[in-house]
Design a protein around this motif. Structure first.
Motif, PDB file in Angstrom:
ATOM      1  N   GLY A   1       0.766  -1.239   0.000  1.00  5.77           N
ATOM      2  CA  GLY A   1       0.000   0.000   0.000  1.00  5.77           C
ATOM      3  C   GLY A   1       0.795   1.287   0.000  1.00  5.77           C
ATOM      4  O   GLY A   1       0.358   2.272   0.592  1.00  5.77           O
ATOM      5  N   GLY A   2       1.935   1.349  -0.668  1.00  9.48           N
ATOM      6  CA  GLY A   2       2.687   2.590  -0.740  1.00  9.48           C
ATOM      7  C   GLY A   2       1.924   3.687  -1.450  1.00  9.48           C
ATOM      8  O   GLY A   2       1.824   4.826  -0.963  1.00  9.48           O
TER       9      GLY A   2
ATOM     10  N   GLN B   1      12.172  12.403  11.071  1.00 10.89           N
ATOM     11  CA  GLN B   1      11.886  11.453  12.139  1.00 10.89           C
ATOM     12  C   GLN B   1      10.573  11.798  12.842  1.00 10.89           C
ATOM     13  O   GLN B   1       9.798  10.906  13.204  1.00 10.89           O
ATOM     14  N   ARG B   2      10.321  13.073  13.001  1.00  7.17           N
ATOM     15  CA  ARG B   2       9.063  13.497  13.630  1.00  7.17           C
ATOM     16  C   ARG B   2       7.876  13.084  12.764  1.00  7.17           C
ATOM     17  O   ARG B   2       6.860  12.604  13.272  1.00  7.17           O
ATOM     18  N   LEU B   3       7.996  13.251  11.449  1.00  8.11           N
ATOM     19  CA  LEU B   3       6.930  12.833  10.540  1.00  8.11           C
ATOM     20  C   LEU B   3       6.709  11.329  10.617  1.00  8.11           C
ATOM     21  O   LEU B   3       5.557  10.861  10.632  1.00  8.11           O
ATOM     22  N   MET B   4       7.780  10.561  10.681  1.00  8.54           N
ATOM     23  CA  MET B   4       7.643   9.113  10.731  1.00  8.54           C
ATOM     24  C   MET B   4       6.919   8.652  11.998  1.00  8.54           C
ATOM     25  O   MET B   4       6.224   7.636  11.992  1.00  8.54           O
TER      26      MET B   4
ATOM     27  N   ALA C   1      11.687   0.372   6.086  1.00 11.47           N
ATOM     28  CA  ALA C   1      10.424   1.092   5.940  1.00 11.47           C
ATOM     29  C   ALA C   1      10.631   2.599   6.039  1.00 11.47           C
ATOM     30  O   ALA C   1      10.052   3.368   5.267  1.00 11.47           O
ATOM     31  N   ARG C   2      11.470   3.030   6.976  1.00 12.29           N
ATOM     32  CA  ARG C   2      11.784   4.457   7.110  1.00 12.29           C
ATOM     33  C   ARG C   2      12.408   5.000   5.818  1.00 12.29           C
ATOM     34  O   ARG C   2      12.066   6.080   5.354  1.00 12.29           O
ATOM     35  N   LEU C   3      13.364   4.268   5.258  1.00 12.70           N
ATOM     36  CA  LEU C   3      14.021   4.720   4.037  1.00 12.70           C
ATOM     37  C   LEU C   3      13.056   4.802   2.867  1.00 12.70           C
ATOM     38  O   LEU C   3      13.230   5.605   1.953  1.00 12.70           O
ATOM     39  N   GLN C   4      12.019   3.980   2.886  1.00 16.29           N
ATOM     40  CA  GLN C   4      11.001   3.997   1.833  1.00 16.29           C
ATOM     41  C   GLN C   4       9.891   4.994   2.152  1.00 16.29           C
ATOM     42  O   GLN C   4       8.966   5.155   1.377  1.00 16.29           O
ATOM     43  N   SER C   5       9.974   5.654   3.303  1.00 17.69           N
ATOM     44  CA  SER C   5       9.049   6.695   3.807  1.00 17.69           C
ATOM     45  C   SER C   5       7.733   6.143   4.322  1.00 17.69           C
ATOM     46  O   SER C   5       6.731   6.852   4.360  1.00 17.69           O
TER      47      SER C   5
ATOM     48  N   PRO D   1       5.668   6.163  -0.129  1.00 15.53           N
ATOM     49  CA  PRO D   1       4.444   6.914   0.149  1.00 15.53           C
ATOM     50  C   PRO D   1       4.584   8.424  -0.002  1.00 15.53           C
ATOM     51  O   PRO D   1       3.639   9.085  -0.458  1.00 15.53           O
ATOM     52  N   LEU D   2       5.734   8.988   0.361  1.00 14.72           N
ATOM     53  CA  LEU D   2       5.881  10.438   0.218  1.00 14.72           C
ATOM     54  C   LEU D   2       5.867  10.870  -1.242  1.00 14.72           C
ATOM     55  O   LEU D   2       5.331  11.936  -1.576  1.00 14.72           O
ATOM     56  N   MET D   3       6.436  10.084  -2.125  1.00 20.32           N
ATOM     57  CA  MET D   3       6.357  10.404  -3.545  1.00 20.32           C
ATOM     58  C   MET D   3       4.926  10.253  -4.043  1.00 20.32           C
ATOM     59  O   MET D   3       4.420  11.079  -4.807  1.00 20.32           O
ATOM     60  N   ALA D   4       4.259   9.191  -3.601  1.00 18.48           N
ATOM     61  CA  ALA D   4       2.857   8.995  -3.976  1.00 18.48           C
ATOM     62  C   ALA D   4       1.989  10.142  -3.473  1.00 18.48           C
ATOM     63  O   ALA D   4       1.073  10.590  -4.166  1.00 18.48           O
ATOM     64  N   LYS D   5       2.285  10.640  -2.279  1.00 18.13           N
ATOM     65  CA  LYS D   5       1.507  11.757  -1.736  1.00 18.13           C
ATOM     66  C   LYS D   5       1.710  13.022  -2.560  1.00 18.13           C
ATOM     67  O   LYS D   5       0.755  13.790  -2.784  1.00 18.13           O
ATOM     68  N   ALA D   6       2.929  13.266  -3.029  1.00 19.01           N
ATOM     69  CA  ALA D   6       3.167  14.430  -3.878  1.00 19.01           C
ATOM     70  C   ALA D   6       2.339  14.348  -5.153  1.00 19.01           C
ATOM     71  O   ALA D   6       1.751  15.348  -5.606  1.00 19.01           O
TER      72      ALA D   6
END
Length: 512
Positions: free
Chosen positions: A38-39, A320-323, A452-456, A480-485
């Motif tokens: 589900g990225g 890190q705060r976002l994660m 998982a962190r490295l993949q966002s 996920p961060l790229m998908a969110k953009a």
């Protein structure tokens, strides 16, 4: 009135109905095909889209998707979402019925997303794709390529307002075919205005250099103005990534001579106007240490996610705060899946490798360490083990990995603390040597949670374990961060055109 005119009016009515629902405050409804864990879904969910469901054949990935996006559903419905499905074996109307969704199937989904595998599709070519567009059942006669064809078949059946298709860069130059270009031709014939480009996740806040082809299409009625997001972060990519892009772009140069309408070249990020890329250390340094005192390095056994480990420090960076605080996926105290592979032979090699070292350097280092061991034996016992003897072979096996460095130069790699990670691959599910932790005092490969962190993926995102399937899910995922953009850009586009296009659809329906 001919058949094509009737089809166009039907499409207009469906699109108008969807836009009217969105205008009343409804969230755009998304179906994720080839969803993995589900990225893409997470990126779209975080941008305000509603995740209706997903199609995924891998059992662990399908359950991960359900655990994250349908965890509050009643038990029977949850199991329907957690069920692995072969997309070649289920029709869109059957899928929606399993989710308890009634009504005309083409009125239920606003956006389709996904990354269908590309292997056989690249051999089809334009003529075959035109046949598919004209005959929806053509995929049944061509099982070699049914995965991409099924994606297009779902688009045809569900008539989404917009869609996203993601894949590897090689899809632009796969056996001489530009598969993305050819797919755009099909989508154009189906009533969409498509554009594709190359995006690197690192330019969108992901601490990983991961290049992908991203194709976005909108219904022509929407008169879209923007398809892809602008980069927000900057780094000077290593030469290998430039080379990969140049190879992929060769067919685009040819198509440009033919007045290609579909390729969009994103603006280059600039250090004066962009945020510096997130580094590995900025992404991982707040997670618990796993050093020589850890049981994970001392003992062999199943790596399950039943041990909760607390964060040793507050978050040290914004990333890190976002994660830890990603809305809907918060994890404020610690994590369950901070587990690593048991690799006792190699810990001592990891400790002495330099940042950026790969397998040839590690192999040479292992032989130097083996020589040091032989010298130690000679000092203590008066002579070395004889080459070819059992003692010699056993000692060498304890130090030197068996792989040929000429055949496997990229099998190992030690990360740099001050740079983003290189691309995480699906073979993380088999070994993790491609991402050796940058901290030599820990001397290990990365954990599931670090991958998982490295993949966002945020820390509250759960993976159906144990370790190997989780690694595979992460390596296969879209960040996920790229998908969110991408999703943020799509949401703004839908909001911008909604009122205007409702009026345009109404005028078209009455023949104005």
């Amino acid at each position: 009135m001919n058949k094509n005119t009737a089809l166009r009016k039907t499409d207009t009515s469906v699109i108008r109905g969807k836009l009217e629902r969105l205008d009343r405050g409804g969230r755009p409804r998304v179906l994720d095909l080839f969803a993995g864990c589900g990225g893409i879904s997470l990126g779209f969910h975080s941008a305000g889209f509603e995740m209706v469901g997903a199609v995924e054949i891998d059992e662990a990935a399908a359950r991960s998707h359900a655990l994250n996006f349908h965890r509050n559903a009643p038990p029977e419905l949850f199991e329907a979402h957690a069920k692995p499905r072969d997309i070649t074996m289920i029709e869109p109307d059957e899928l929606l019925a399993e989710y308890g969704i009634s009504g005309p199937p083409n009125a239920q989904i606003d956006v389709i997303v996904g990354g269908p595998p590309c292997q056989a599709f690249a051999r089809i070519g334009r003529a075959k794709l035109r046949e598919i567009a004209a005959c929806p059942e053509a995929f049944l006669r061509d099982p070699r390529s049914n995965l991409y064809l099924r994606y297009l078949d779902y688009v045809r059946a569900l008539e989404p307002v917009a869609l996203l298709m993601e894949n590897v860069p090689d899809i632009l130059n796969f056996g001489g075919h530009n598969v993305a270009e050819e797919t755009c031709e099909v989508l154009d014939n189906l009533g969409y205005d498509p554009r594709y480009t190359l995006m690197n996740a690192v330019f969108f806040g992901v601490p990983e250099m991961r290049e992908r082809m991203v194709l976005v299409a909108y219904r022509k009625e929407l008169k879209a103005k923007r398809w892809h997001p602008e980069p927000s972060h900057w780094i000077n990519l290593p030469q290998g990534y430039h080379g990969t892009r140049q190879v992929a772009m060769q067919t685009i140069r040819i198509d440009l001579l033919e007045e290609d309408r579909y390729f969009s070249n994103l603006s280059e990020p600039h250090p004066d106007h962009s945020i510096s890329a997130v580094t590995a250390e900025q992404a991982l340094s707040d997670l618990p240490r796993i050093d020589d005192e850890s049981k994970l390095k001392q003992s062999k056994g199943p790596r399950r996610f039943d041990q909760f480990v607390r964060y040793p420090w507050p978050p040290r960076t914004d990333y890190q705060r976002l994660m830890r605080q990603w809305p809907g996926f918060e994890s404020m105290e610690g994590v369950h899946d901070h587990v690593i592979r048991y690799l006792p032979r190699d810990y001592k090699i990891f400790a002495r490798m330099q940042p950026g070292d790969q397998y040839p350097e590690a192999h040479q280092l292992a032989f130097r360490m083996f020589e040091e061991r032989l010298q130690e034996i000679e000092r203590k016992e008066g002579r070395r083990p004889r080459p070819g003897s059992i003692r010699y072979e056993d000692e060498m096996a304890a130090y030197v990995p068996p792989y040929d460095p000429d055949k496997f130069p990229n099998k190992w790699r030690k990360m740099e603390a001050d740079k983003p990670a290189r691309t995480l691959m699906a073979h993380l599910g088999k070994d993790s040597y491609s991402h050796i932790h940058y901290d030599s005092t820990q001397a290990r490969t990365i954990s599931v949670r670090e991958a998982a962190r490295l993949q966002s993926f945020p820390d509250g995102f759960v993976f159906q374990g144990p370790m190997n399937p989780a690694f595979r899910q992460i390596g296969n995922a879209v960040p996920p961060l790229m998908a969110k953009a991408i999703a943020d850009t799509m949401m703004k586009q839908l909001e911008k055109v909604r009122e205007h296009e409702k009026e345009a659809c109404t005028q078209a329906a009455v023949g104005v």
